[in-house]
Every structure is written in structure tokens, then in C-alpha cells.
Design an enzyme around this catalytic site. Structure first.
Site, PDB file in Angstrom:
ATOM      1  N   GLU A 231     -11.317  28.310   9.113  1.00 21.83           N
ATOM      2  CA  GLU A 231     -10.999  26.969   9.583  1.00 21.83           C
ATOM      3  C   GLU A 231     -12.300  26.367  10.062  1.00 21.83           C
ATOM      4  O   GLU A 231     -12.941  26.898  10.963  1.00 21.83           O
ATOM      5  CB  GLU A 231      -9.969  27.065  10.705  1.00 21.83           C
ATOM      6  CG  GLU A 231      -9.351  25.741  11.036  1.00 21.83           C
ATOM      7  CD  GLU A 231      -9.233  25.551  12.516  1.00 21.83           C
ATOM      8  OE1 GLU A 231      -8.498  26.286  13.170  1.00 21.83           O
ATOM      9  OE2 GLU A 231      -9.930  24.651  13.015  1.00 21.83           O
ATOM     10  N   CYS A 268     -10.614  21.440  17.344  1.00 21.89           N
ATOM     11  CA  CYS A 268     -10.701  21.250  15.890  1.00 21.89           C
ATOM     12  C   CYS A 268      -9.870  20.056  15.445  1.00 21.89           C
ATOM     13  O   CYS A 268     -10.093  19.521  14.365  1.00 21.89           O
ATOM     14  CB  CYS A 268     -10.286  22.518  15.158  1.00 21.89           C
ATOM     15  SG  CYS A 268      -9.032  23.445  16.012  1.00 21.89           S
TER      16      CYS A 268
HETATM   17  P1  NAP Z   1     -20.551  29.116  14.375  1.00 20.88           P
HETATM   18  O1  NAP Z   1     -22.000  28.827  14.424  1.00 20.88           O
HETATM   19  O2  NAP Z   1     -19.836  28.814  13.134  1.00 20.88           O
HETATM   20  O3  NAP Z   1     -20.382  30.677  14.736  1.00 20.88           O
HETATM   21  C1  NAP Z   1     -19.127  31.328  14.669  1.00 20.88           C
HETATM   22  C2  NAP Z   1     -19.349  32.802  14.360  1.00 20.88           C
HETATM   23  O4  NAP Z   1     -19.916  32.917  13.053  1.00 20.88           O
HETATM   24  C3  NAP Z   1     -20.307  33.491  15.314  1.00 20.88           C
HETATM   25  O5  NAP Z   1     -19.820  34.798  15.520  1.00 20.88           O
HETATM   26  C4  NAP Z   1     -21.601  33.509  14.549  1.00 20.88           C
HETATM   27  O6  NAP Z   1     -22.428  34.621  14.839  1.00 20.88           O
HETATM   28  C5  NAP Z   1     -21.139  33.625  13.122  1.00 20.88           C
HETATM   29  N1  NAP Z   1     -22.073  33.002  12.173  1.00 20.88           N
HETATM   30  C6  NAP Z   1     -22.813  31.886  12.340  1.00 20.88           C
HETATM   31  N2  NAP Z   1     -23.505  31.596  11.224  1.00 20.88           N
HETATM   32  C7  NAP Z   1     -23.192  32.573  10.334  1.00 20.88           C
HETATM   33  C8  NAP Z   1     -23.593  32.843   9.004  1.00 20.88           C
HETATM   34  N3  NAP Z   1     -24.452  32.062   8.344  1.00 20.88           N
HETATM   35  N4  NAP Z   1     -23.066  33.927   8.392  1.00 20.88           N
HETATM   36  C9  NAP Z   1     -22.198  34.727   9.043  1.00 20.88           C
HETATM   37  N5  NAP Z   1     -21.798  34.527  10.300  1.00 20.88           N
HETATM   38  C10 NAP Z   1     -22.286  33.463  10.941  1.00 20.88           C
HETATM   39  O7  NAP Z   1     -19.738  28.385  15.512  1.00 20.88           O
HETATM   40  P2  NAP Z   1     -20.042  28.174  17.069  1.00 20.88           P
HETATM   41  O8  NAP Z   1     -21.125  29.088  17.526  1.00 20.88           O
HETATM   42  O9  NAP Z   1     -18.756  28.313  17.722  1.00 20.88           O
HETATM   43  O10 NAP Z   1     -20.482  26.682  17.213  1.00 20.88           O
HETATM   44  C11 NAP Z   1     -21.451  26.058  16.434  1.00 20.88           C
HETATM   45  C12 NAP Z   1     -20.868  24.806  15.807  1.00 20.88           C
HETATM   46  O11 NAP Z   1     -19.672  25.153  15.095  1.00 20.88           O
HETATM   47  C13 NAP Z   1     -20.405  23.739  16.774  1.00 20.88           C
HETATM   48  O12 NAP Z   1     -21.434  22.920  17.213  1.00 20.88           O
HETATM   49  C14 NAP Z   1     -19.396  23.011  15.938  1.00 20.88           C
HETATM   50  O13 NAP Z   1     -20.036  22.088  15.109  1.00 20.88           O
HETATM   51  C15 NAP Z   1     -18.762  24.063  15.084  1.00 20.88           C
HETATM   52  N6  NAP Z   1     -17.432  24.507  15.552  1.00 20.88           N
HETATM   53  C16 NAP Z   1     -16.345  23.933  14.984  1.00 20.88           C
HETATM   54  C17 NAP Z   1     -15.081  24.324  15.384  1.00 20.88           C
HETATM   55  C18 NAP Z   1     -13.861  23.721  14.781  1.00 20.88           C
HETATM   56  O14 NAP Z   1     -12.769  24.070  15.175  1.00 20.88           O
HETATM   57  N7  NAP Z   1     -13.973  22.833  13.842  1.00 20.88           N
HETATM   58  C19 NAP Z   1     -14.912  25.298  16.357  1.00 20.88           C
HETATM   59  C20 NAP Z   1     -16.053  25.879  16.916  1.00 20.88           C
HETATM   60  C21 NAP Z   1     -17.305  25.470  16.490  1.00 20.88           C
HETATM   61  P3  NAP Z   1     -23.316  34.741  16.183  1.00 20.88           P
HETATM   62  O15 NAP Z   1     -22.774  35.938  16.855  1.00 20.88           O
HETATM   63  O16 NAP Z   1     -24.710  34.969  15.754  1.00 20.88           O
HETATM   64  O17 NAP Z   1     -23.167  33.486  16.938  1.00 20.88           O
END
Ligand code: NAP
Length: 489
Positions: A231, A268
Site C-alpha cells: 500500500e 494514507c
Molecule cells: P519507507 O521509506 O517506504 O520505508 C518503509 C520500510 O521500507 C522501512 O522498513 C524501510 O527500511 C524499507 N525501505 C525503504 N526503502 C526501501 C527499498 N528501496 N527497498 C526495500 N526496503 C525499503 O516509508 P517511511 O519510512 O515510513 O516514510 C517515508 C515516506 O513514505 C514518507 O515521507 C511518505 O511519503 C511515505 N509513506 C506513505 C504512507 C502511506 O500510507 N501512503 C505511509 C508511510 C509513509 P528502513 O528500515 O531502512 O527504514
């Protein structure tokens, strides 16, 4: 079990334990699985005050919100326990044999859903409880009969481990093998290695588009590809029609601002786009501006997310197509200062950047000239978790063609209220066409979430005694089944 550092040996050990646990756990009755889930809820509830304290400290979210989220988490667990006790979710379908059929006798074929195997779940930053360790992905996978290898989100490490310990205690108290649930900590590479592991059978994820898409690609490129239920981003548009907007202009502006700024916009289903007719744009913009001025900036989940929010807004402030209804106050650092800008529908359609999610309390008000332009907007719109329509009954009737088009673009369509606040129930659909998710056939909230972690299997001419209870002639579970095409209990 909780593992901090990973290497291939550790991962092999984790997945072998999960696979071993799977072979016995999948055959546990629905009632016993329900007891196990309820034990998790009970232990989480017993530790409510410690969990709430930790989650508030790590997420910056207010105590009231976290307390509510904990209730949502245990409520969700109980929903799946009830689903398992009732039992019909397995979709038992029976075509009985017909030995007298000519020219060839007909075989007895019985079909039902069976669990996939070990599932990798990624915790979400924006819901430290309900979409994290004992959240919807973990619980729906466990309910389906799948062990879970859970990667904690680094934004709330203590909460993550603590709730992980609650699950492990429930595993132990239920006399189940430890491999049913493993909590792991590590960065991006560790997450990718989990998805690549040959014993992983599916992935549950909530987070950014870039991470979700990258995990989807990794899973698709494995020697044996597996499904990724990611998602990702959604801007949850609201379409307003003139009559209703004119009649309720101020209350609708206030509802919009409340939904936009709830939880610093970190949902979200946060409404990041609102389409407004030209005739009312100025008045509606003023009403929003007035409502938004009264909302104080509030802390975001962590500094990285706040930095991304302001970076996106800085980039948008360079765009000449935008007029600012409310300029962000960037001195706030970790606090999200709500912001809103206006753009014409014609300009909005020229650049997909205007459809990208800005995670936080920012929205674009898109001003349309007429119904023809609104139809072009709908054609251009990317896939969304939700689309909301604000009109009166007559307006809905006259916009049937538009509504028909918009149905293709979302997972949930609202005809009243705001998109934030996702009810956990049997009918909920929280998942939409790409890019909001990687699989529009699935939901990550509500009872149907369990189906993501199961696959159909058919048994042909299997002796009655050997069949799973769900498919036995005598229907010992008394579940709803489709027999010869007819539903019966
Ligand atoms: P994220 O960067 O997507 O990270 C979520 C998880 O995925 C973390 O465990 C992260 O690892 C891992 N991850 C990140 N990049 C990856 C990659 N290239 N390959 C594999 N795994 C990867 O989300 P976030 O840290 O929660 O927030 C960052 C941004 O995500 C926010 O600014 C927002 O834009 C978006 N977000 C959207 C929603 C939604 O519901 N739409 C919800 C949350 C966040 P690590 O352990 O290294 O962090």
C-alpha cells in the site's frame, strides 16, 4: 523471537523455523487459531499503558490517538478471531461426483483456500500499532495460517520490539512453535533480503511508493516470484459539485481542513486534492483559508518525514502554476505547518507531479470550469485508495457518467464524509488501482485482508475421512459452502 543483526545464516535459520512452524500451524483448527489471536490481544491489552507510553515517545503522536490506535489494533485482532471461529472465509466449494454421468462419470471436486506459507511484513511508520507489529498485515497472515517474519520500522524500534514480545509470549502460552512469529531489525538491505528468501511466500507492506515498488520488483524478479501487497501513496481526491458546495460551503471547508490536518496529515487516506467549480472557488478558498489559519502546526513522526514534507513544499513553491491559499511556515522543522495551494484543472492535467502525494497536511485545490473538464480530469487521474464525492442526490444522478469513470480509479468511493477514518469491518476495502497499491484485488484493512495470504487448492476424489473439515460431507464446522453451485449451510 527477536533478531537484530542479519546475515544469510540468520535469515536461513529464521525462515527454516517459520517453514517448520507452518507445516503444523496451517492444520490447526480455526477455533485454536482464534484462541491464539485472542491471546495476543489480551497480552497487548494487559500492557496497554507501557505500549502507549513508548509509542507516544517514539512517534510524537498524541496519547489520545495512540490509545485509540491500540483499541483499533486489538479490535482488529478480535475481528479475525471471529472470522476464524465462523469459518466460512475458506470459500469451501463442492462439486459432488456423478458416477452415472455419460459419456464419462464426473469426479468429486472440492475446493477451498489454504495458507501460502511464511509471510514477510514491513511495519509502517505512520501507524506504530495498527499497521505495525500486531497490525493488520501480521494478524491477517497469522489468521490465514501463515507464520510471519516481521521487519520493524526504525521510527518506533522500542514499541515494535515490545509488541513483538507480546506476540511471542502468546505463541508460547498457546503451545505453538516459536517460528510462527519472528521480529527482525535491520535496514533496506535486510528488508530486500527477506523478500528474496526462497522460503518467503508473500509480502505485506505500507509506506512510500519508491520502497513498495522496489520490493514489488524484487519479488517479481525472484526465481519463484511471490505476491507483494504494497500500500503506497494516494492523494484521495474529493470532487465537489456546485449545488451542495454552495449550500454547505463553510461546514464543508471545515470538514476538509479537519480531515487534511488530522494526525499532521500522516494518513494514507489524507485528502491531498480537492476539485472545486470555478464559480465557487474564491469563496471556498477563503473559507478554507480561514479554517486552516486556526490549525496549529503539529509534530510529524520523525525529522526525516518532516524534512521530506518541507522539501516537497519548497519545490512546489517554485511552480508558477500555483497560487497559495496558505503558505507553509517552514520555521517549524519537525512540526507540520498545514499548507494549501490553488491550480487550474488545465494546468493540473499538464504535469503528473501535481498528482504525487506530499505526505503531510498539504492539499491542492484544483479549479475546474465545467463538466467536460471534470471528465478529462477523471480520465487523467491515477489510481487511488479513495475518491469522495460531495454533491446532492440530484447532482449524483446527473454525474453518473463521471462516477462510472471514477469507479475505475479507486478502491473505496464515498458519497458523504471524509476519507480519513478507515472502519475495520467485513466490507471495508482499503486498497486501490496502481499506484495506490501493487494489487487492486486486495485490501489491507478488514476481514478480506486474510485472502491475500491464501491460495485455492482443489481435492479430487479424496476420501471423506482425509478431507479437511471444511470440505467433509457432514460439514462438521457448519460453515457456508457452495455445493453444486448453490450456497448452503
Ligand atoms: P519507507 O521509506 O517506504 O520505508 C518503509 C520500510 O521500507 C522501512 O522498513 C524501510 O527500511 C524499507 N525501505 C525503504 N526503502 C526501501 C527499498 N528501496 N527497498 C526495500 N526496503 C525499503 O516509508 P517511511 O519510512 O515510513 O516514510 C517515508 C515516506 O513514505 C514518507 O515521507 C511518505 O511519503 C511515505 N509513506 C506513505 C504512507 C502511506 O500510507 N501512503 C505511509 C508511510 C509513509 P528502513 O528500515 O531502512 O527504514
Amino acid at each position: 523471537m527477536n533478531f537484530k543483526f542479519s546475515n544469510q545464516m540468520t535469515l536461513d535459520h529464521i525462515f527454516q523455523a517459520a517453514q517448520e512452524a507452518f507445516l503444523s500451524y496451517k492444520n490447526l483448527s480455526g477455533a485454536k487459531k482464534a484462541d491464539f489471536l485472542e491471546k495476543i490481544a489480551e497480552i497487548v491489552e494487559e500492557n496497554r499503558s507501557a505500549i502507549v507510553l513508548m509509542a507516544v515517545r517514539e512517534s510524537n503522536l498524541p496519547e489520545g490517538r495512540i490509545n485509540g490506535e491500540l483499541g483499533r489494533t486489538t479490535g482488529q485482532i478480535k475481528l479475525f478471531a471471529n472470522l476464524l471461529r465462523e469459518g466460512s472465509w475458506v470459500e469451501a466449494t463442492i462439486d459432488p461426483a456423478d458416477p452415472n454421468r455419460s459419456p464419462l462419470p464426473k469426479a468429486d471436486i472440492r475446493r477451498m483456500l489454504t495458507p501460502l506459507g511464511p509471510v514477510v511484513v514491513f511495519g509502517a511508520s505512520n501507524f506504530p500499532l495498527a499497521f505495525s507489529t500486531a497490525g493488520g498485515d501480521t494478524i491477517s497472515a497469522l489468521a490465514a495460517g501463515c507464520p510471519v517474519v516481521y521487519k520493524g520500522h526504525p521510527a518506533h524500534p522500542d514499541t515494535s520490539k515490545f509488541v513483538g514480545d507480546c506476540i511471542s509470549q502468546a505463541v508460547k502460552k498457546s503451545g505453538l512453535p516459536g517460528g510462527i512469529f519472528t521480529h527482525v531489525e535491520g535496514g533496506v538491505k535486510m528488508g530486500q533480503d527477506l523478500v528474496k528468501h526462497p522460503l518467503a511466500k508473500a509480502v505485506g507492506f505500507t509506506g512510500s511508493f519508491s520502497a513498495g515498488k522496489s520490493l514489488f520488483n524484487i519479488a517479481g524478479n525472484r526465481e519463484v516470484p511471490i505476491p507483494v501487497y504494497a500500500e503506497m501513496g494516494s492523494v484521495n481526491p474529493i470532487f465537489t459539485f456546485p449545488q451542495r458546495l454552495k449550500n454547505e460551503l463553510v461546514p464543508l471547508a471545515q470538514s476538509f481542513v479537519s480531515s487534511l490536518t488530522l494526525g499532521a496529515g500522516q494518513f494514507c487516506t489524507n485528502p491531498g486534492l480537492i476539485f472545486v467549480p470555478r464559480t465557487l472557488a474564491e469563496r471556498f478558498g477563503n473559507a478554507i483559508s480561514e479554517a486552516i489559519q486556526g490549525v496549529a502546526a503539529s509534530p510529524m513522526l520523525h525529522e526525516g518525514i518532516a524534512a521530506s514534507y518541507y522539501k516537497a513544499l519548497n519545490e512546489l513553491q517554485l511552480r508558477s502554476e500555483l497560487e497559495w491559499v496558505k503558505v507553509p511556515d517552514a520555521k517549524h522543522l519537525i512540526n507540520a505547518s498545514p499548507a494549501m495551494a490553488e491550480i487550474s484543472a488545465a494546468d493540473w492535467m499538464m504535469d503528473d507531479r501535481f498528482q504525487e502525494e506530499v505526505f503531510g497536511s498539504f492539499a491542492l485545490m484544483v479549479v475546474y470550469e465545467n463538466d467536460d473538464e471534470l471528465k478529462s480530469v477523471a480520465e487523467k487521474l491515477h489510481g487511488q485508495l479513495t475518491i469522495t464525492l460531495w454533491g446532492d442526490t440530484e447532482e449524483f444522478k446527473t454525474h453518473k457518467e463521471l462516477i462510472n469513470l471514477l469507479e475505475e480509479k479507486c478502491g473505496r468511493m464515498l458519497f458523504a464524509g471524509v476519507p480519513t477514518g478507515v472502519e475495520v469491518g467485513f466490507a471495508m476495502q482499503h486498497g486501490g488501482p496502481y499506484p495506490s497499491t501493487t494489487d487492486s484485488r486486495s485490501t489491507s484493512v478488514g476481514a478480506h485482508a486474510i485472502k491475500r495470504f491464501a491460495r485455492p487448492i482443489a481435492f479430487q476424489d479424496m476420501p471423506n475421512d482425509l478431507l479437511p473439515d471444511a470440505l467433509k460431507n457432514e460439514n462438521p464446522l457448519k460453515i457456508m459452502r457452495q455445493v453444486n453451485g448453490k450456497f448452503e449451510v
